[in-house]
Design a protein around this motif. Structure first.
Motif, PDB file in Angstrom:
ATOM      1  N   ASN A   1       0.840  -1.197   0.000  1.00 24.37           N
ATOM      2  CA  ASN A   1       0.000   0.000   0.000  1.00 24.37           C
ATOM      3  C   ASN A   1       0.876   1.249   0.000  1.00 24.37           C
ATOM      4  OD1 ASN A   1      -2.571  -1.292   0.089  1.00 24.37           O
ATOM      5  ND2 ASN A   1      -2.230  -1.753   2.253  1.00 24.37           N
ATOM      6  N   LYS A   2       0.671   2.098  -0.982  1.00 21.66           N
ATOM      7  CA  LYS A   2       1.463   3.322  -1.046  1.00 21.66           C
ATOM      8  C   LYS A   2       1.099   4.294   0.070  1.00 21.66           C
ATOM      9  CE  LYS A   2       2.394   3.169  -6.004  1.00 21.66           C
ATOM     10  NZ  LYS A   2       2.254   3.874  -7.301  1.00 21.66           N
ATOM     11  N   LYS A   3      -0.065   4.116   0.634  1.00 21.15           N
ATOM     12  CA  LYS A   3      -0.458   4.912   1.795  1.00 21.15           C
ATOM     13  C   LYS A   3      -0.951   3.971   2.879  1.00 21.15           C
ATOM     14  CE  LYS A   3      -3.725   8.462   3.370  1.00 21.15           C
ATOM     15  NZ  LYS A   3      -4.842   9.353   2.978  1.00 21.15           N
ATOM     16  N   SER A   4      -0.338   4.025   4.039  1.00 20.85           N
ATOM     17  CA  SER A   4      -0.783   3.224   5.180  1.00 20.85           C
ATOM     18  C   SER A   4      -0.911   4.126   6.403  1.00 20.85           C
ATOM     19  CB  SER A   4       0.172   2.061   5.459  1.00 20.85           C
ATOM     20  OG  SER A   4       1.482   2.517   5.698  1.00 20.85           O
ATOM     21  N   LEU A   5      -1.671   3.656   7.386  1.00 23.16           N
ATOM     22  CA  LEU A   5      -2.019   4.481   8.546  1.00 23.16           C
ATOM     23  C   LEU A   5      -1.607   3.797   9.839  1.00 23.16           C
ATOM     24  CD1 LEU A   5      -5.653   5.421   7.432  1.00 23.16           C
ATOM     25  CD2 LEU A   5      -3.572   6.769   7.076  1.00 23.16           C
ATOM     26  N   PHE A   6      -1.344   4.613  10.858  1.00 17.98           N
ATOM     27  CA  PHE A   6      -1.039   4.096  12.187  1.00 17.98           C
ATOM     28  C   PHE A   6      -2.224   4.348  13.116  1.00 17.98           C
ATOM     29  CE2 PHE A   6       3.204   4.667  10.399  1.00 17.98           C
ATOM     30  CZ  PHE A   6       3.807   3.473  10.768  1.00 17.98           C
ATOM     31  N   ASP A   7      -2.434   3.386  14.027  1.00 19.76           N
ATOM     32  CA  ASP A   7      -3.556   3.456  14.964  1.00 19.76           C
ATOM     33  C   ASP A   7      -3.078   3.180  16.381  1.00 19.76           C
ATOM     34  OD1 ASP A   7      -5.852   3.456  12.860  1.00 19.76           O
ATOM     35  OD2 ASP A   7      -4.654   1.695  12.340  1.00 19.76           O
ATOM     36  N   ARG A   8      -3.878   3.630  17.318  1.00 18.29           N
ATOM     37  CA  ARG A   8      -3.649   3.282  18.723  1.00 18.29           C
ATOM     38  C   ARG A   8      -4.595   2.154  19.123  1.00 18.29           C
ATOM     39  NH1 ARG A   8      -2.906   8.951  22.181  1.00 18.29           N
ATOM     40  NH2 ARG A   8      -0.984   9.643  21.125  1.00 18.29           N
ATOM     41  N   LYS A   9      -4.035   1.117  19.697  1.00 16.81           N
ATOM     42  CA  LYS A   9      -4.807  -0.018  20.221  1.00 16.81           C
ATOM     43  C   LYS A   9      -4.709   0.040  21.743  1.00 16.81           C
ATOM     44  CE  LYS A   9      -4.806  -5.106  20.195  1.00 16.81           C
ATOM     45  NZ  LYS A   9      -4.109  -6.313  19.686  1.00 16.81           N
ATOM     46  N   HIS A  10      -5.816   0.369  22.381  1.00 21.90           N
ATOM     47  CA  HIS A  10      -5.796   0.607  23.827  1.00 21.90           C
ATOM     48  C   HIS A  10      -6.029  -0.677  24.625  1.00 21.90           C
ATOM     49  CE1 HIS A  10      -6.604   4.664  22.238  1.00 21.90           C
ATOM     50  NE2 HIS A  10      -6.045   5.097  23.351  1.00 21.90           N
ATOM     51  N   TYR A  11      -5.146  -0.967  25.511  1.00 21.07           N
ATOM     52  CA  TYR A  11      -5.384  -1.967  26.548  1.00 21.07           C
ATOM     53  C   TYR A  11      -4.422  -1.670  27.690  1.00 21.07           C
ATOM     54  CZ  TYR A  11      -1.361  -4.580  24.619  1.00 21.07           C
ATOM     55  OH  TYR A  11      -0.121  -4.964  24.165  1.00 21.07           O
ATOM     56  N   PHE A  12      -4.783  -2.107  28.862  1.00 17.73           N
ATOM     57  CA  PHE A  12      -4.029  -1.714  30.052  1.00 17.73           C
ATOM     58  C   PHE A  12      -3.334  -2.924  30.661  1.00 17.73           C
ATOM     59  CE2 PHE A  12      -7.416   1.368  29.498  1.00 17.73           C
ATOM     60  CZ  PHE A  12      -6.691   2.547  29.496  1.00 17.73           C
TER      61      PHE A  12
ATOM     62  N   GLN B   1     -13.114  -7.774  24.280  1.00 23.95           N
ATOM     63  CA  GLN B   1     -12.411  -6.595  24.755  1.00 23.95           C
ATOM     64  C   GLN B   1     -12.485  -5.484  23.715  1.00 23.95           C
ATOM     65  OE1 GLN B   1      -8.454  -7.395  26.007  1.00 23.95           O
ATOM     66  NE2 GLN B   1      -8.052  -5.323  26.748  1.00 23.95           N
ATOM     67  N   ASP B   2     -12.824  -4.295  24.175  1.00 19.37           N
ATOM     68  CA  ASP B   2     -12.900  -3.134  23.289  1.00 19.37           C
ATOM     69  C   ASP B   2     -11.552  -2.431  23.314  1.00 19.37           C
ATOM     70  OD1 ASP B   2     -13.507  -1.000  21.765  1.00 19.37           O
ATOM     71  OD2 ASP B   2     -14.945  -0.089  23.149  1.00 19.37           O
ATOM     72  N   TYR B   3     -10.797  -2.571  22.225  1.00 21.96           N
ATOM     73  CA  TYR B   3      -9.475  -1.956  22.163  1.00 21.96           C
ATOM     74  C   TYR B   3      -9.544  -0.469  21.820  1.00 21.96           C
ATOM     75  CZ  TYR B   3      -7.410  -6.622  22.341  1.00 21.96           C
ATOM     76  OH  TYR B   3      -7.016  -7.882  22.729  1.00 21.96           O
ATOM     77  N   ARG B   4     -10.747   0.011  21.518  1.00 20.63           N
ATOM     78  CA  ARG B   4     -10.945   1.441  21.228  1.00 20.63           C
ATOM     79  C   ARG B   4      -9.892   1.957  20.248  1.00 20.63           C
ATOM     80  NH1 ARG B   4     -10.143   4.517  25.755  1.00 20.63           N
ATOM     81  NH2 ARG B   4      -8.993   2.823  26.751  1.00 20.63           N
ATOM     82  N   PHE B   5      -9.826   1.314  19.091  1.00 19.31           N
ATOM     83  CA  PHE B   5      -8.887   1.756  18.066  1.00 19.31           C
ATOM     84  C   PHE B   5      -9.191   3.192  17.669  1.00 19.31           C
ATOM     85  CE2 PHE B   5      -8.483  -2.850  17.419  1.00 19.31           C
ATOM     86  CZ  PHE B   5      -7.108  -2.956  17.311  1.00 19.31           C
ATOM     87  N   MET B   6      -8.160   3.974  17.482  1.00 19.89           N
ATOM     88  CA  MET B   6      -8.301   5.345  17.013  1.00 19.89           C
ATOM     89  C   MET B   6      -7.056   5.711  16.208  1.00 19.89           C
ATOM     90  SD  MET B   6      -7.349   7.675  20.348  1.00 19.89           S
ATOM     91  CE  MET B   6      -6.773   9.057  19.349  1.00 19.89           C
ATOM     92  N   PRO B   7      -7.167   6.666  15.272  1.00 17.26           N
ATOM     93  CA  PRO B   7      -5.982   7.070  14.513  1.00 17.26           C
ATOM     94  C   PRO B   7      -4.906   7.625  15.446  1.00 17.26           C
ATOM     95  CG  PRO B   7      -7.991   7.897  13.496  1.00 17.26           C
ATOM     96  CD  PRO B   7      -8.393   7.351  14.821  1.00 17.26           C
ATOM     97  N   GLU B   8      -3.638   7.279  15.173  1.00 23.88           N
ATOM     98  CA  GLU B   8      -2.523   7.819  15.946  1.00 23.88           C
ATOM     99  C   GLU B   8      -2.348   9.303  15.573  1.00 23.88           C
ATOM    100  OE1 GLU B   8       0.156   9.137  17.994  1.00 23.88           O
ATOM    101  OE2 GLU B   8      -0.216   7.014  18.462  1.00 23.88           O
ATOM    102  N   PRO B   9      -2.629  10.228  16.502  1.00 20.86           N
ATOM    103  CA  PRO B   9      -2.613  11.661  16.157  1.00 20.86           C
ATOM    104  C   PRO B   9      -1.216  12.234  15.941  1.00 20.86           C
ATOM    105  CG  PRO B   9      -3.027  11.371  18.503  1.00 20.86           C
ATOM    106  CD  PRO B   9      -3.036  10.007  17.903  1.00 20.86           C
ATOM    107  N   ASN B  10      -0.185  11.539  16.424  1.00 27.93           N
ATOM    108  CA  ASN B  10       1.176  12.071  16.333  1.00 27.93           C
ATOM    109  C   ASN B  10       1.969  11.537  15.153  1.00 27.93           C
ATOM    110  OD1 ASN B  10       0.908  13.652  18.698  1.00 27.93           O
ATOM    111  ND2 ASN B  10       1.290  11.830  19.963  1.00 27.93           N
ATOM    112  N   LEU B  11       1.327  10.725  14.298  1.00 28.60           N
ATOM    113  CA  LEU B  11       1.997  10.185  13.119  1.00 28.60           C
ATOM    114  C   LEU B  11       1.136  10.433  11.881  1.00 28.60           C
ATOM    115  CD1 LEU B  11       3.306   6.761  14.465  1.00 28.60           C
ATOM    116  CD2 LEU B  11       4.738   8.652  13.678  1.00 28.60           C
TER     117      LEU B  11
END
Length: 472
Positions: A131-142, A333-343
Motif C-alpha cells: 500500500n502506497k499509503k498506510s495508517l497508524f492506529d492506537r490499540k488501547h489496553y491496560f 475486549q474493546d481496544y478502542r482503536f483510534m488514529p494515531e494523532p502524532n503520526l
C-alpha cells in the motif's frame, strides 16, 4: 547512533479442510513438489498428547480443523520503531529505555526508516500488495508492561496485504511423496512490542523490564488455510527462512524474535465454523505443532462428549504437553482503536510516482527495494538442484541447518570432488558428527578447508573412506 529516521508528509473465501479419520490427514487438490528431511522430522513431533481421534463409528460425522496464525517477527534494526533507543538482546533490565518508551509526557514518536524498509521487503518477498499509503492506529489496553496504555499498530490500513506463502510437506516416508501447499497472507503490519513482565512467585511480585518496549515488530497474519500442527510448523519455518534471507529479522525463536499465536477451531464439513480458541506466544516450531494438534483433539473430544468450546485464550504448557486456559474472550475486549494523532500517513513511492528532486533519505521507493531483494529460499533450493544435481530433499536439508549451505559452498570451492559426493559427506558424515557432539555449524572444529582437503585425499585414493571418516 539511531538508524535513519523518516517523517513523511500528508498526501469469496475458501476454507482448508482436513479429514481427521483414524489418525490420517489429507487434503484435496494437492500438487507434488520437493521438500526436506526437516519436514520429515517435524512430522514426528506434530502428534498431540491426546493422541489422534478415533475412527468414527457408523453414522458419525468426520471433523474438519481450521487453523490461522498471527506471527510476530522482531525487525532487525539498531534502534526501536519510534525512538532512538538501542536494541540488544539480554541487556541489563531497563537499560535501553528512552523517554518515549517509558511514555513520559511531551515525547513524540519518530518513525524508523529501517523498519519501514524491512516491512516493504518482507511484503514483496511474500507476494503482497504494498500500500502506497498506510495508517497508524492506537490499540488501547491496560497492562503493566505497556506504559502508554496503548500500542501503536496498523489496524485500518496496513503497509502490505493480500499475499501468499508456499511451503512443502511430506505425505509419506518416501522423499518423492510430497505436496506443495499455499497459505494466504491477509496482511503485514508494523507495530510496537510491549515490555516484559518477570513474575517472581517466591516473593509474590512482578518486575517490569522495558528494554523490549517499543521494538519494531512485523505482524504477519495468515488466513485460516492450515489444518494441523505439522502444516503450521512447516509454514512458519519457511517464513523464518525467508525473513533470515532478507535480513529483515533474525527470527531466532529461542530469543523471542519470532512468536506465534494460533487460532484453532473444529466443525463438521458443510456446517458453520466452530468456536475458535487462541493459543498465545508459541516460541518453538515443535511446541507450535504439538499445541495445535493437542487443541484440535481437545476440542473434538469436548464436543463428542456433549460439551462446548469456549471462545478463550489459552497457553501451551510444554512440560505437560497440553494447553491451559488463560482468560475467556466471551466479553469481547474493546481496544478502542483510534488514529494515531502524532503520526501522519506513511506514504511510499514507486518509479512512476517518485517526485522529481526528492531526497532519497526522506522517501522510500518500492521498486528500488524490489531490485534489492536477495535470492529467496525457494530459488536457492532450485538452483542447488540444477547446479549440483542434488536431490530436492538435500537442498532443503542444506538450508534448514543454519550455516550449512555456506559451509557446503565453501567446500565445493576448494575441492575437485564431484558435488554429489560432497553433498553426501556434508549431510551425512559431517552433520552426523555435529549432532553427536551437540555443536552448531559455526562451532565446528572441522573447517570447510579441512574437509575439502580430506575429500581431495580421498579422491586421489591416498586414504580410504573409513580412514577419512575417522578424521571428521
Amino acid at each position: 547512533m539511531a538508524a535513519p529516521m523518516l517523517r513523511l508528509g500528508f498526501p469469496g473465501r475458501r476454507w482448508a479442510l482436513t479429514w481427521l479419520d483414524g489418525g490420517s490427514r489429507h487434503r484435496s487438490g494437492s500438487q507434488t513438489g520437493p521438500t526436506s528431511n526437516w519436514a520429515r522430522r517435524q512430522s514426528s513431533v506434530a502428534q498431540p498428547s491426546l493422541h489422534t481421534a478415533q475412527k468414527p463409528r457408523k453414522g458419525e460425522h468426520k471433523w474438519a480443523a481450521v487453523v490461522g496464525l498471527e506471527i510476530h517477527a522482531q525487525i532487525s534494526s539498531n534502534s526501536k520503531l519510534f525512538s532512538g533507543a538501542q536494541v540488544c538482546f539480554a541487556a541489563p533490565p531497563n537499560s535501553l529505555v528512552s523517554y518515549f518508551d517509558a511514555s513520559l509526557p511531551g515525547t513524540l514518536p519518530v518513525l524508523n526508516r529501517r523498519c519501514v524498509e524491512a516491512a516493504v521487503m518482507t511484503g514483496l518477498a511474500l507476494n503482497c500488495h504494498i500500500n502506497k499509503k498506510s495508517l497508524f492506529d492506537r490499540k488501547h489496553y491496560f497492562y503493566s508492561d505497556l506504559p502508554a496504555g496503548y500500542q501503536i499498530t496498523q489496524q485500518r490500513l496496513p503497509i502490505a496485504a493480500n499475499g501468499h506463502l508456499t511451503y512443502c510437506i511430506y505425505l509419506g516416508k518416501k522423499p518423492s511423496q510430497v505436496t506443495t501447499k499455499t497459505v494466504r497472507i491477509k496482511q503485514i503490519q508494523l507495530e510496537q512490542d510491549s515490555g516484559k513482565s518477570l513474575h517472581d512467585d517466591l516473593r509474590s511480585q512482578t518486575l517490569i523490564d522495558l528494554n523490549r518496549a517499543g521494538i519494531g515488530l512485523l505482524e504477519v497474519v495468515l488466513e485460516p488455510d492450515l489444518c494441523c500442527g505439522e502444516e503450521a510448523a512447516l509454514a512458519v519455518r519457511e517464513l523464518q527462512l525467508i525473513l533470515q534471507a532478507l535480513g529483515t529479522s533474525q527470527a531466532n525463536m529461542a530469543e523471542g524474535q519470532l512468536r506465534v499465536d494460533a487460532n484453532i477451531s473444529v466443525h463438521h464439513p458443510g456446517e458453520p465454523l466452530g468456536v475458535r480458541t487462541e493459543v498465545k506466544n508459541l516460541n518453538s516450531l515443535r511446541f507450535l505443532a504439538k499445541a495445535i494438534d493437542y487443541e484440535i483433539q481437545r476440542q473434538i473430544t469436548e464436543l463428542e462428549n456433549g460439551g462446548e468450546i469456549l471462545n478463550e485464550t489459552r497457553s501451551f504448557d510444554y512440560k505437560l504437553g497440553c494447553t491451559m486456559p488463560m482468560r475467556d474472550k466471551e466479553g469481547k475486549q474493546d481496544y478502542r482503536f483510534m488514529p494515531e494523532p502524532n503520526l501522519p500517513p506513511l506514504v511510499l513511492y514507486d518509479d512512476t510516482s517518485l517526485p522529481r528532486g526528492a531526497d532519497s533519505q526522506q522517501v522510500i521507493n518500492i521498486d528500488q527495494l524490489r531490485d534489492m531483494l536477495p535470492e529467496l529460499p525457494s530459488a536457492t533450493r532450485e538452483r542447488l538442484v540444477q547446479q549440483y544435481g542434488m536431490l530436492p530433499e538435500h537442498s532443503f536439508a542444506l538450508l534448514n541447518e543454519v550455516g550449512l549451505l555456506e559451509f557446503f559452498q565453501n567446500v565445493i570451492k576448494e575441492t575437485r570432488t564431484e558435488p554429489k559426493k560432497v553433498t553426501n559427506w556434508v549431510l551425512n558424515t559431517f552433520l552426523c558428527y555435529l549432532k553427536q557432539q551437540n555443536l552448531a555449524v559455526s562451532e565446528s572444529p572441522v573447517t570447510p578447508s579441512a574437509l575439502a582437503e580430506l575429500l581431495n585425499l580421498l579422491d586421489r585414493k591416498a586414504i580410504s573412506s573409513s580412514a577419512a571418516k575417522q578424521h571428521v
